[in-house]
Write a protein that holds these residues in place. Structure first.
Motif, PDB file in Angstrom:
ATOM      1  N   ASP A 176      14.694  -1.718 -14.043  1.00 60.21           N
ATOM      2  CA  ASP A 176      15.839  -1.583 -13.144  1.00 60.21           C
ATOM      3  C   ASP A 176      15.744  -0.340 -12.246  1.00 60.21           C
ATOM      4  O   ASP A 176      16.686  -0.001 -11.551  1.00 60.21           O
ATOM      5  N   GLU A 177      14.599   0.343 -12.235  1.00 60.42           N
ATOM      6  CA  GLU A 177      14.443   1.575 -11.470  1.00 60.42           C
ATOM      7  C   GLU A 177      14.128   1.273  -9.999  1.00 60.42           C
ATOM      8  O   GLU A 177      13.307   0.407  -9.691  1.00 60.42           O
ATOM      9  N   GLN A 178      14.769   1.979  -9.094  1.00 59.64           N
ATOM     10  CA  GLN A 178      14.499   1.876  -7.660  1.00 59.64           C
ATOM     11  C   GLN A 178      13.607   3.054  -7.262  1.00 59.64           C
ATOM     12  O   GLN A 178      13.972   4.201  -7.476  1.00 59.64           O
ATOM     13  N   VAL A 179      12.453   2.755  -6.674  1.00 63.61           N
ATOM     14  CA  VAL A 179      11.549   3.807  -6.228  1.00 63.61           C
ATOM     15  C   VAL A 179      11.711   3.947  -4.716  1.00 63.61           C
ATOM     16  O   VAL A 179      11.534   2.990  -3.972  1.00 63.61           O
ATOM     17  N   LEU A 180      12.097   5.149  -4.276  1.00 62.81           N
ATOM     18  CA  LEU A 180      12.244   5.401  -2.842  1.00 62.81           C
ATOM     19  C   LEU A 180      10.868   5.585  -2.218  1.00 62.81           C
ATOM     20  O   LEU A 180      10.051   6.368  -2.712  1.00 62.81           O
ATOM     21  N   HIS A 181      10.608   4.855  -1.130  1.00 63.49           N
ATOM     22  CA  HIS A 181       9.313   4.920  -0.462  1.00 63.49           C
ATOM     23  C   HIS A 181       9.366   5.883   0.714  1.00 63.49           C
ATOM     24  O   HIS A 181      10.325   5.903   1.470  1.00 63.49           O
ATOM     25  N   LYS A 182       8.298   6.663   0.866  1.00 64.67           N
ATOM     26  CA  LYS A 182       8.166   7.551   2.011  1.00 64.67           C
ATOM     27  C   LYS A 182       7.440   6.806   3.126  1.00 64.67           C
ATOM     28  O   LYS A 182       6.695   5.858   2.879  1.00 64.67           O
ATOM     29  N   ALA A 183       7.607   7.270   4.358  1.00 68.22           N
ATOM     30  CA  ALA A 183       7.032   6.580   5.508  1.00 68.22           C
ATOM     31  C   ALA A 183       5.517   6.717   5.577  1.00 68.22           C
ATOM     32  O   ALA A 183       4.827   5.816   6.035  1.00 68.22           O
ATOM     33  N   GLY A 184       4.961   7.820   5.166  1.00 71.54           N
ATOM     34  CA  GLY A 184       3.526   8.021   5.299  1.00 71.54           C
ATOM     35  C   GLY A 184       3.214   8.729   6.608  1.00 71.54           C
ATOM     36  O   GLY A 184       4.094   9.045   7.408  1.00 71.54           O
ATOM     37  N   LYS A 185       1.923   8.945   6.893  1.00 65.50           N
ATOM     38  CA  LYS A 185       1.533   9.714   8.070  1.00 65.50           C
ATOM     39  C   LYS A 185       1.766   8.955   9.377  1.00 65.50           C
ATOM     40  O   LYS A 185       2.052   9.538  10.389  1.00 65.50           O
ATOM     41  N   LEU A 186       1.613   7.639   9.372  1.00 62.28           N
ATOM     42  CA  LEU A 186       1.720   6.873  10.598  1.00 62.28           C
ATOM     43  C   LEU A 186       3.168   6.664  11.042  1.00 62.28           C
ATOM     44  O   LEU A 186       3.411   6.296  12.173  1.00 62.28           O
ATOM     45  N   GLY A 187       4.119   6.929  10.188  1.00 62.89           N
ATOM     46  CA  GLY A 187       5.503   6.661  10.531  1.00 62.89           C
ATOM     47  C   GLY A 187       6.209   7.825  11.197  1.00 62.89           C
ATOM     48  O   GLY A 187       7.350   7.695  11.615  1.00 62.89           O
ATOM     49  N   GLY A 188       5.555   8.954  11.370  1.00 60.49           N
ATOM     50  CA  GLY A 188       6.211  10.134  11.926  1.00 60.49           C
ATOM     51  C   GLY A 188       6.197  10.169  13.448  1.00 60.49           C
ATOM     52  O   GLY A 188       5.760   9.233  14.112  1.00 60.49           O
ATOM     53  N   GLN A 189       6.671  11.281  14.015  1.00 62.52           N
ATOM     54  CA  GLN A 189       6.688  11.442  15.465  1.00 62.52           C
ATOM     55  C   GLN A 189       5.268  11.546  16.001  1.00 62.52           C
ATOM     56  O   GLN A 189       4.389  12.113  15.375  1.00 62.52           O
TER      57      GLN A 189
END
Length: 186
Positions: free
Chosen positions: A167-180
């Motif tokens: 039942d655990e929710q893991v928050l995902h980060k955007a990674g290098k390609l998702g930034g400005q």
């Protein structure tokens, strides 16, 4: 009065509760559990299939122990009659779990498989290679084993690979390609 402590614990027919001078023993079809308690703080009585916990005096410490011992007693009764259960998911390419006797063998992306020896009163079931279900009468022990298995490879935040609670929710980060500045050719 403690909100948790004042609720009586209903004892099923197949469960036997024995209150000693400093211990509570609960026995059922899934085992026997023994817990020490402080008789100078609380009084535990069993009558007509109902166990009740009463504190001896008023005060912060007495209120705290009142709720604690009632919760421990309720957890013991539930554990020996129905068993506690924790489910874990193994996520990732090539990640899987196998069971050989009392040893849980986990392929978690390391150079060698990780072997985890299950404690005596905890059982594991693997409905598929990506799911582990732990069962046992002792709530604390089942939770501890689940936490130790999860710590072997915690879920990482980029792809979510690793071992997590069902039942655990893991928050995902955007990674290098998702930034400005993504895709500007720099």
């Amino acid at each position: 009065m403690s909100k948790v402590g004042k609720v009586p614990v209903k004892i099923p027919d197949d469960v036997k509760v024995v209150v000693g001078p400093v211990t509570i023993a609960v026995e059922g079809k899934y085992g026997r559990l023994v817990q020490t308690y402080r008789p100078d703080v609380v009084e535990i009585t069993v009558a007509d299939g109902i166990a009740s916990v009463k504190r001896r005096h008023e005060g912060k410490q007495y209120r705290a122990f009142h709720g604690l011992y009632r919760s421990l007693l309720a957890n013991m009764v539930y554990g020996v009659s129905q068993r506690w259960e924790k489910a874990l998911l193994v996520k990732g390419l090539g990640y899987r779990a196998r069971l050989q006797g009392r040893t849980l063998i986990l392929d978690l992306g390391y150079s060698k498989p990780v072997e985890y020896e299950l404690p005596e009163h905890v059982e594991a079931e693997l409905p598929n290679p990506g799911e582990i279900i732990l069962r046992g009468a002792n709530k604390q022990q089942v939770g501890q084993v689940a936490a130790e298995i999860r710590a072997l490879r915690k879920p990482e935040p980029y792809k979510g690979k690793g071992i997590r609670y069902k039942d655990e929710q893991v928050l995902h980060k955007a990674g290098k390609l998702g930034g400005q500045g993504a895709g500007l050719g720099e």
